[in-house]
Design an enzyme around this catalytic site. Structure first.
Site, PDB file in Angstrom:
ATOM      1  N   LYS B  76      58.871  47.194  48.141  1.00 15.48           N
ATOM      2  CA  LYS B  76      58.118  47.119  46.737  1.00 15.48           C
ATOM      3  C   LYS B  76      57.803  48.441  46.362  1.00 15.48           C
ATOM      4  CE  LYS B  76      53.482  45.327  45.548  1.00 15.48           C
ATOM      5  NZ  LYS B  76      52.261  44.510  46.190  1.00 15.48           N
ATOM      6  N   SER B 151      50.776  40.161  44.085  1.00 16.27           N
ATOM      7  CA  SER B 151      51.503  41.293  43.328  1.00 16.27           C
ATOM      8  C   SER B 151      52.849  41.603  43.946  1.00 16.27           C
ATOM      9  CB  SER B 151      50.686  42.440  43.081  1.00 16.27           C
ATOM     10  OG  SER B 151      50.529  43.378  44.439  1.00 16.27           O
ATOM     11  N   SER B 175      48.192  39.884  47.976  1.00 15.01           N
ATOM     12  CA  SER B 175      49.477  40.219  47.396  1.00 15.01           C
ATOM     13  C   SER B 175      50.761  39.596  48.111  1.00 15.01           C
ATOM     14  CB  SER B 175      49.547  41.560  46.847  1.00 15.01           C
ATOM     15  OG  SER B 175      48.793  41.262  45.668  1.00 15.01           O
TER      16      SER B 175
END
Lengths: 488, 494, 102
Positions: B76, B151, B175
């Site tokens: 990420k 997210s 997330s």
């Protein structure tokens, strides 16, 4: 040279920021050293790079607690770090890790002497730990100040250096007290190894909060905060200037504005920096990246034991017991190694004042000339104690003592033995002196007449002649006594 | 590569049946084929991947065994990896290249993982759909007209689409878990403090945790074992033994008590969704678990609590993005105006909203009423869990109330915040929690079935029992027993 | 304490100043409404009995986590300054400082 505040007394509190002498910074392993090439001691943490995290320096925590213990502060069982949020270009994270409502130490008192021997004390509110900011220089202005500059340059070497903030209660009343207080802080921090405390290198910065109030009043007046002083004497001068300024305002019927004022050394005045009325909302909250600090009683005791002998205790012995003058006592404490030397020599000689006179007089002079500290010179405390004994016992005169000192400084050895071996004892036999006196008077008839005519100052010359004739060995006091007797 | 789990790839590379270099190339080929449509990756790290593969292949030839040998890994883009452009899907970082590597990522790279690229996210990890990315759109591989969740949308989409065998996400309020549920993969958030946050660009310091995203529970366990453990660079990591989970995963649920939360009753859900969860609970029973009723009376306060604490911490954490030392600078005549212009231009709406509410919650006069009160509510929520765990070993509930929604379906911020309803309370309490695929349901207005995730949560530090329960459920049901990679029809269209 | 409470309860312009965000008037209005809605939701917290409850200070209670005073390598200066938005020699160059905290 104090400005007398007419009907007013000055009430002052001092806030000091002291850089701790650790190997590394407060929250990262970058080196904590002064004077390195800009931006070479930086890392993700002290640069505030994305993703970096702080981890506290254990030694910094302990040094701060020791500083507090040296002043009898209380060490609470629980302490934490808080974030102080504000934006400034020398702040890598735009928040400073500091301590808000649960500092590492609380209370305490700094005791000190004024030059005239009076003892004073100033209470501490707290001492807490925080991190220093980077350093900015301002380009384009005449004097390097922010005002009038066109841009600024930032060096983050200093960002993250551990900083001790010492806040005092408003117990200080005069510039002299402020200076003595600061010197007491410095003396103690240096003795503990907590900091170098060099204002010129920025390892000590201080702000003075100063207000006036009518003598006898209990309410505080409006205060101004004074910054930008770069030496202890500068602090004293700034305080005098500010007292005068505020006195003039009050006497003129005006009101003092609460503000921050910068000291201008060259101009000898303070000027407005910003209005403190515009208080900043720092939005303090506990730093979630750090754990609380909990000093257990046994850890506190261990640190207390590690304090060793403190300057205050030594000064108390020198001033109250040995009856040294304050200035002399400070000089002994402030010169590395000198206290130990003096204490040893005075202990052996039993004559503190006489020992002190040699230490601060001839020995210190020799130390300066040869660039050798007294503490490591060839005259051991035992040797000095012998010289003191020889002098006090009238065995040698002061001239001989000086020569002996200089000799032993270089060769070492026992003064007592040298005096005995070489017959350096002063001549104190009245008969022998009389003989010399007679000779001197005979050779200096003109001077004798001057003396008899009333010019008594020439006695010094005559005594000198007796000393010369005796190759420095005559007892000068006795010489003068016999000269007077002959001239009477 | 796409058909194998990370565990299978590592075994094959260590056995020299296939090379790390081949696995890396296979991943890049998949990415080239599919990511035009999915949009999981913000950047690819070809050079790093090749260098890592060469090192792994050399080590394997020398007879060394690397637990993640040759496993293509997606990271990420809120985690620093040396030499990679790291954006947090924001304009404010510009083209900032990280000069250091996050501890967690480093541990996986040391174990032989091959970094193939940085993935998309909601800007600064703030969001539940990946739509808040300022840089690009990521689509759910199961339905390209829908969000992957957020997210960690990019990381989840990469694994779901078979573009990487393993990914790292971060979870603050859900997330990892919520997007994992939307995209039919396993997403695991360990206990707060188990995995180092050093190098994870902070959103909410007391909530953020890095966690693995994978096609199997076994893979998540492997990655967890390698990453967990105290890090001297992160003072919030716990100094506690990491009990290995790999090799200790149970195969059934006999003797396990699973708590079903009254406040998370299924009757609030759409009938088709509800049916899937009822079946999931039945499956747990069939595997031997005893289901017990538990209560979390303060669970409903989770969102309010979270949306004060997280923004407060983020308002402080994001202050450093000021245009002075790195990233975007919109230079004005003075520093104050530069700060304001830079941050105005560099941050998206959701980030601004959270900075504003967070600053407000910490400000003078409001600190006690908002921030402190929320931290007290947090204590109550944690206490509710502690009480619940006296009666059960793990809690089961939906990871989300519905499958993935369409783009722009949740334009109102608060409606988006409610997506984290089931995941936020566990975050506030710091508990280990994961989502594991549990079935499909057709959403209202939709035309085909979409994945749903079962959320399992356990007491603090109970990663081994938790992963065991998830593993037994996964093995004992049809879900994700083999990799189910959706065909990306649109990808082929050029 | 901010002056001038706006509809929705937050003085967005004041808070934006604290946070160094140059919001447009349209943003001030939009965010004011959105944050007002959030605050309404958040106000539910006032129903909770928190009088005798301690605020969570840390999720996992630990104390005294610290490191030894031993130097570790710093970053290479060029690596750092290369990415500075503006630099001058070995320094970060920043715009003129006026009216900021000193």
């Amino acid at each position: 040279m104090s400005v007398t505040a007419t009907a007013y007394e000055a009430v002052m509190g001092i806030e000091c920021h002291v850089e701790l002498k650790t190997e590394t910074k407060m929250f990262c392993g970058c080196r904590n050293i002064f004077g390195a090439e800009p931006n070479t001691n930086v890392c993700p943490t002290c640069l505030g790079l994305p993703g970096a995290l702080p981890v506290p320096n254990r030694v910094a925590l302990e040094l701060l607690v020791k500083a507090g213990l040296a002043f009898d502060a209380e060490i609470p069982a629980f302490s934490k770090f808080d974030r102080k949020n504000y934006f400034y270009p020398d702040m890598p994270k735009d928040y400073q890790i500091s301590q808000f409502d649960m500092p590492l130490t609380q209370g305490g008192v700094v005791k000190y002497w004024l030059p005239d021997g009076t003892q004073r004390s100033c209470r501490l509110t707290r001492i807490h730990l925080e991190e220093d900011t980077g350093k900015s220089t301002h380009a384009g202005s005449r004097d390097g100040r922010i005002a009038g500059s066109t841009y600024s340059l930032v060096d983050f070497n200093r960002a993250g250096v551990p900083l001790m903030e010492c806040v005092s209660e408003p117990d200080i009343r005069t510039a002299a007290e402020a200076v003595a207080y600061l010197e007491a802080l410095k003396r103690t921090f240096v003795a503990l190894g907590v900091s170098d405390v060099k204002m010129e290198e920025g390892s000590l910065r201080c702000d003075v909060n100063l207000s006036l109030r009518p003598v006898g009043a209990t309410e505080y007046g409006t205060k101004a905060e004074i910054k930008n002083m770069n030496s202890f004497n500068s602090v004293g001068r700034a305080i005098e200037s500010e007292i005068a300024r505020q006195t003039a305002i009050l006497e003129g019927g005006g009101r003092v504005v609460q503000e921050t004022r910068g000291w201008d050394e060259a101009a000898g005045t303070t000027h407005t920096m910003r209005s403190k009325e515009q208080a900043h909302d720092y939005r303090y909250f506990p730093d979630p990246d750090l754990t609380p600090i909990e000093f257990a009683p046994q850890d506190v005791e261990r640190l207390r034991r590690e304090l060793g002998s403190l300057p205050y205790e030594r000064l108390e012995r020198l001033i109250e017991t040995d009856k040294l003058r304050v200035e002399q006592a400070h000089q002994i404490i402030d010169t590395p190694g000198l206290y130990g030397y003096y204490a040893a020599a005075a202990g052996l000689s039993g004559k503190p004042q006489a020992t002190l006179n040699f230490v601060l007089g001839d020995l210190s002079r020799l130390a300066n000339e040869t660039n050798t500290p007294v503490a490591s010179c060839g005259v051991t405390p035992e040797a000095l104690a012998e010289i003191v004994a020889l002098t006090e016992g009238q065995t040698i005169n002061s001239k001989t003592a000086k020569e002996l000192l200089a000799r032993v400084w270089v060769e070492g050895g026992s003064p007592k033995a040298i005096v005995a071996a070489e017959g350096l004892g002063q001549v104190s036999d009245a008969g022998a002196i009389d003989a010399i006196v007679a000779g001197v008077l005979a050779a200096n008839e003109k001077t004798v007449e001057e003396y008899r005519a009333g010019k008594t100052k020439v006695m010094g010359f005559l005594v000198g002649q007796v000393m010369k004739a005796s190759r420095g060995k005559a007892n000068p006091t006795l010489a003068e006594e016999r000269l007077r007797a002959h001239l009477a | 590569m796409a058909e194998r789990t990370a565990t299978e790839i590592a075994r094959a590379v260590n056995a020299r049946e296939v090379s790390a270099a081949e696995m890396a190339e296979a991943a890049f080929a998949r990415i080239a084929e599919r990511d035009g449509a999915v949009g999981a990756f913000l950047s690819l790290t070809h050079d790093l991947a090749r260098a890592a593969a060469a090192r792994v292949d050399a080590a394997v030839r020398e007879g060394r065994h690397l637990p993640l040998a040759g496993v293509p890994l997606a990271v990420k883009d809120n985690m620093c990896v040396t030499g990679t452009v790291t954006t947090c899907a924001s304009k404010i970082l510009g083209n900032w290249v990280a000069p250091y590597t996050s501890t967690a990522v480093g541990r996986l790279l040391d174990a032989g993982a091959i970094p193939v690229g940085k993935t998309n996210l909601d800007e600064f990890a703030m969001g539940s759909s990946c739509e808040n990315s300022a840089l690009q759109k990521t689509a759910n591989p199961w339905d390209l007209g829908r969000v992957p969740g957020g997210s960690s949308g990019g990381s989840v989409a990469a694994v779901a689409a078979g573009e990487a065998a393993l990914a790292l996400g971060s979870d603050t309020g859900g997330s990892i878990r919520e997007p994992a549920a939307f995209c039919n993969v396993v997403g695991f958030k360990p206990t707060y403090g188990r995995i180092s946050r050093y190098g994870l660009i902070a959103f909410a310091s007391s909530l953020d945790q890095i966690g693995p995203i994978s096609q199997s529970v076994e893979d998540a366990a492997l990655a967890y074992d390698l990453m967990a453990g105290k890090d001297p660079l992160d003072a919030t990591t716990v100094d506690r033994e990491v009990e290995a989970t790999v090799g200790h995963l149970r195969e059934d649920l006999r003797g396990v008590r699973v708590g079903i939360v009254k406040e998370f009753a299924l009757d609030k859900l759409d009938p088709e969704v509800r049916a899937v969860y009822e079946k999931a609970y039945d499956d747990l029973r069939a595997l031997g678990a005893e289901l017990v009723d538990v209560e979390l009376p303060t669970a409903d306060y989770g969102i309010a609590t979270y949306y004060l604490i997280a923004p407060a911490e983020c308002s402080s954490n994001l202050a450093r993005f000021d245009g002075m030392r790195y990233g975007l600078r919109v230079e004005k005549a003075d520093v104050g105006a530069t700060y304001e212009a830079t941050r105005e231009a560099g941050f998206g709406d959701e980030v601004k909203r959270r900075i504003l509410i967070g600053t407000y919650a910490l400000s003078s006069g409001y600190y006690d009423a908002y921030y402190v009160r929320a931290q007290k509510a947090r204590t109550l929520i944690a206490a509710d869990f502690a009480r619940a765990f006296e009666k059960c070993d793990a809690i089961a509930c939906p990871a989300a109330a519905s499958p993935a929604f369409e783009f722009n379906a949740k334009a109102d911020p608060v409606s988006m915040y409610l997506m984290d309803y089931y995941t936020i309370p566990m975050s506030l309490a710091g508990l280990p929690s994961l989502s594991v695929p549990c079935g499909y349901a057709t959403p209202a207005g939709g035309s085909s079935p979409l994945p749903l995730g079962l959320e399992l949560s356990a007491p603090l530090f109970a990663e081994r029992p938790l992963l065991g329960i998830a593993h037994a459920y996964e093995r004992g049901t049809a879900h994700a027993r083999k990799r189910q990679i959706p065909p990306i029809a649109a990808a082929v269209a050029s | 304490m901010p002056s001038g409470e706006k509809a929705g309860g937050i003085d967005v312009a004041y808070v934006a100043k604290l946070a160094r965000l140059a919001l447009t008037p349209a943003e001030v209005e939009k965010f004011g409404a959105q944050l007002g809605a959030l605050l309404e939701h958040v106000d539910a917290l006032s129903a909770l009995p928190v009088a005798d409850v301690a605020a969570t200070a840390q999720v996992i209670a630990q104390a005294n986590v610290a490191r030894d005073d031993v130097a570790t390598p710093s970053l290479d200066r060029e690596t750092v300054l290369q990415q500075a938005p503006r630099r001058e020699g070995p320094y970060f160059r920043v715009p003129r400082i006026i009216g900021e905290e000193a």
